[in-house]
Design an enzyme around this catalytic site. Structure first.
Site, short mmCIF file in Angstrom:
data_model
loop_
_atom_site.label_atom_id
_atom_site.label_comp_id
_atom_site.label_asym_id
_atom_site.label_seq_id
_atom_site.Cartn_x
_atom_site.Cartn_y
_atom_site.Cartn_z
N ASP A 83 -5.87 1.40 -20.68
CA ASP A 83 -6.89 1.70 -19.67
C ASP A 83 -6.28 2.78 -18.78
O ASP A 83 -5.33 2.50 -18.04
CB ASP A 83 -7.19 0.42 -18.89
N TYR A 124 0.05 -8.83 -10.95
CA TYR A 124 -1.18 -8.71 -11.71
C TYR A 124 -1.72 -7.28 -11.70
O TYR A 124 -1.90 -6.69 -10.65
CB TYR A 124 -2.26 -9.66 -11.15
N LYS A 149 -6.02 -7.88 -16.96
CA LYS A 149 -5.76 -8.57 -18.24
C LYS A 149 -5.43 -7.50 -19.28
O LYS A 149 -5.82 -6.35 -19.14
CB LYS A 149 -7.01 -9.33 -18.67
#
Ligand code: F6R
Ligand code: MG
Ligand code: MG
Length: 371
Positions: free
Chosen positions: A13, A234, A237
């Site tokens: 991404d 984080y 995902k």
């Protein structure tokens, strides 16, 4: 002996439109140009550029084997170029998955995800390529298990003598960085005991135990990179991908697709912190929307012939999957109504990279002991 073919899918991404929804076409064009150049220089035999939601997906064939630094560097530099363009277009999350500055031999541990298979091509070599957005690698555990070990899904396990002996599963413990093999059907219950814990144990590869494919040649491969562990916090995902060979002693393409015929639940969705149904989609619906999801799987089918990619076929673009999509939308309604409550919101230990540590710190002096 003809040369082996390697099929590599490397994805990242590096920026998207309207939040974390979909890759900008300009990034795909840039990737196309970059891989075209690599093909003309003989690094790649063939390639296909696509996206799954906000992930740019580079499907490549070559003769350089799994973990080739040339191919991984090509993917890395392609993502770098695309990330630069994403920055100049002010796309959302530009460069998000490129976690380090300099390339060091392999994209593993650097942010992008990868799945690769090296094989001696059979006379006809059908492959399915599955790409998921807004979920984690362990989400593949259930459908891969169904394709290769569940006779209610893969009828060939019962009917086809070449499949009757079953398959061997390579399972990775992604927290302890170790692996174990299970032979199915005889170790099926042992396998299930582990792979049901999807955030911890993931199916990495599958091997045939009978039939014409050599026993040491993987027939399925899943990306297992864990972004949150790499980054130490984080960062989304890791939106996994998988490559699956099919037919002639392996699950038929229809059996490979049958594994997606009901909307099972997976971790991910909004902020990587919610459980929701996996929706199989064709290119038309290949982007997330509601509550940044629900998690999606997009699939392309190819024939690999002399390392060339013939296709693709848009695997889920079929009314036969309409019921799954409708059930998934109903399930999404149902799960959403739980709001911040488990089991819609993930358990606390899977939220450690979000607000929980700060919140715990904030109230740490306010706890009163119970008598
Ligand atoms: C999930 C995902 C999104 C973001 C959410 C908040 O994998 O990428 O659900 O977590 O849109 O994103 P930021 O923090 O970038 O505003
Ligand atoms: Mg994103
Ligand atoms: Mg994504």
């Amino acid at each position: 002996m003809p040369k082996k073919t390697t099929l590599s899918l490397i994805k990242a991404d590096v920026g998207s439109i309207a939040g974390h929804q979909v890759v900008h076409p300009r990034l795909e064009e840039l990737a196309q140009e970059s891989l075209e150049e690599a093909r003309s220089m003989g690094v790649l035999e063939d390639f296909y550029v696509t996206h799954c939601g906000d992930d740019l997906e580079l499907i490549m064939t070559h003769r350089l084997g799994v973990d080739s630094s040339k191919v991984h560097e090509l993917a890395w530099l392609t993502f770098k170029k695309a990330a630069k363009e994403a920055e100049s277009l002010h796309l959302y999350g530009a460069g998000q998955d490129l976690l380090v500055d300099a390339f060091s031999g392999n994209v593993r541990g650097m942010g992008p995800g990868s799945a690769e298979l090296e094989f001696q091509e059979r006379p006809a070599e059908p492959v399915a390529i599955f790409m998921m957005d807004k979920t984690e690698p362990g989400t593949f555990n259930l459908p891969i298990y169904r394709m290769f070990a569940d006779p209610f899904c893969a009828a060939g396990l019962v009917i086809d003598t070449a499949m009757h002996e079953g398959f061997r599963f390579e399972v990775w413990d992604i927290k302890a960085s170790r692996r174990v093999f299970f032979d199915c059907p005889e170790e099926m219950y042992d396998l299930l005991a582990f792979i049901g814990t999807k955030g911890h144990y993931v199916i990495k590869r599958v091997y045939a135990r009978s039939g014409k494919v050599p026993k040491d040649e993987a027939v399925a491969s899943v990306s297992t990179d864990k972004l949150s562990q790499i980054a130490g916090k984080y960062v989304g995902k890791d939106d996994p991908v998988a490559l699956v060979r099919s037919q002639s002693g392996l699950p038929a393409m229809g059996e490979v697709l049958e594994a997606w015929s009901w909307p099972f639940l997976a971790a991910g969705w909004n902020r990587g912190s919610h459980t929701g149904p996996v929706i199989p989609v064709g290119m038309k619906d290949n982007r997330v929307s509601r509550f940044d999801g629900p998690p999606r799987v997009f699939g392309l089918g190819f024939q690999v012939s002399d390392a060339k990619l013939i296709g693709p076929v848009d695997l889920f673009d079929d009314p036969a999957f309409d019921n799954v999509r409708r059930d998934a939308a109903d399930l999404a309604d149902y799960m959403r109504r739980h709001g911040p409550f488990e089991p819609h919101r993930l358990p606390m230990d899977e939220m450690e990279y979000t607000t929980m540590p700060q919140l715990m710190a904030k109230v740490k002096d306010r706890w009163e002991d119970l008598a």
